[in-house]
Design a protein around this motif. Structure first.
Motif, short mmCIF file in Angstrom:
data_model
loop_
_atom_site.label_atom_id
_atom_site.label_comp_id
_atom_site.label_asym_id
_atom_site.label_seq_id
_atom_site.Cartn_x
_atom_site.Cartn_y
_atom_site.Cartn_z
N HIS A 29 33.22 44.12 40.44
CA HIS A 29 34.40 43.54 39.79
C HIS A 29 34.71 44.28 38.48
O HIS A 29 35.88 44.56 38.18
N TYR A 32 36.11 47.74 39.40
CA TYR A 32 37.47 47.58 39.91
C TYR A 32 38.42 47.30 38.74
O TYR A 32 39.52 47.87 38.66
N GLU A 48 39.68 40.51 37.18
CA GLU A 48 38.43 41.06 37.68
C GLU A 48 37.33 41.03 36.62
O GLU A 48 36.16 40.76 36.91
#
Length: 222
Positions: A29, A32, A48
């Motif tokens: 996360h 990303y 995220e």
């Protein structure tokens, strides 16, 4: 094999795929979010990063990223809060030190800004952005020689950094030393011929030295 290559055609799709397959892990996360922020998608990047710290509440770099997003949006107090948490968890994030120092600076909290800049440079002396920001702080508190010193140190690590040359020239203008200003501003204009700030500064230096025709030309170019 074909499907995987299709999914991983960019870093964004790579980490979106990894995050989707490992939703309970914080790092995908975070990675990303970093890619999303680099692509300018700050809303999704924030989501995220929030997922990353929900999974792992001690993720200092994710808190830094959240702070940087808030900073970009002009939410300075919230940015400061996240930077402080990030540094409590991971004190050696140089970018967080620099950003926190700059946030303090914009709030007029100069002693705190100075402390953060010095700490950042203690970790990474070659961090050019911090050198420049510290120079701004010195300039704004009347310490022009110290400001010039920081800009020159920045140039040791990034010799072709036009803004550092320009800032040295502007400091010499404040010091009423047009000849030194002209020398450094010529270098700034040479490196960044499209810089209106550099041409304006050179115009001021020429005007200060009595060269009004050359000053007018620089103002016109700017």
């Amino acid at each position: 094999s074909f499907n995987r290559n299709s999914v991983w055609k960019s870093p964004e799709t790579l980490w979106a795929d990894v995050g989707g397959k490992s939703p309970s892990k914080a790092r995908p996360h975070y990675n990303y979010a970093t890619v999303l922020a680099g692509n300018g998608d700050l809303d999704r990047a924030l989501e995220e990063n929030l997922l990353a710290i929900e999974i792992y509440p001690y993720y200092g770099k994710a808190y830094f990223n959240i702070g940087a997003i808030f900073h970009t949006w002009g939410r300075i107090d919230e940015a400061i809060e996240k930077y402080e948490i990030a540094l409590a968890l991971k004190p050696d994030i140089v970018e967080a030190r620099n950003n926190l120092g700059y946030a303090y600076y914009t709030k007029g909290r100069f002693p705190e800004a100075l402390k953060e800049y010095r700490t950042a440079l203690g970790i990474k002396p070659s961090h050019v952005k911090t050198r420049i920001n510290l120079g701004y702080l010195y300039r704004d508190t009347g310490m022009l020689d110290e400001a010039i010193g920081e800009y020159r140190t920045a140039l040791r690590y990034a010799p072709d950094y036009a803004d550092a040359h320009r800032l040295i020239g502007e400091a010499f203008i404040i010091k009423k030393d047009p000849s030194s200003a002209i020398e450094t501003l010529f270098r700034a204009v040479d490196l960044a011929p499209g810089s209106a700030e550099a041409h304006n500064g050179l115009g001021k230096a020429f005007e200060m030295s009595g060269e009004h025709v050359r000053a007018a030309l620089e103002y016109e170019t700017a």
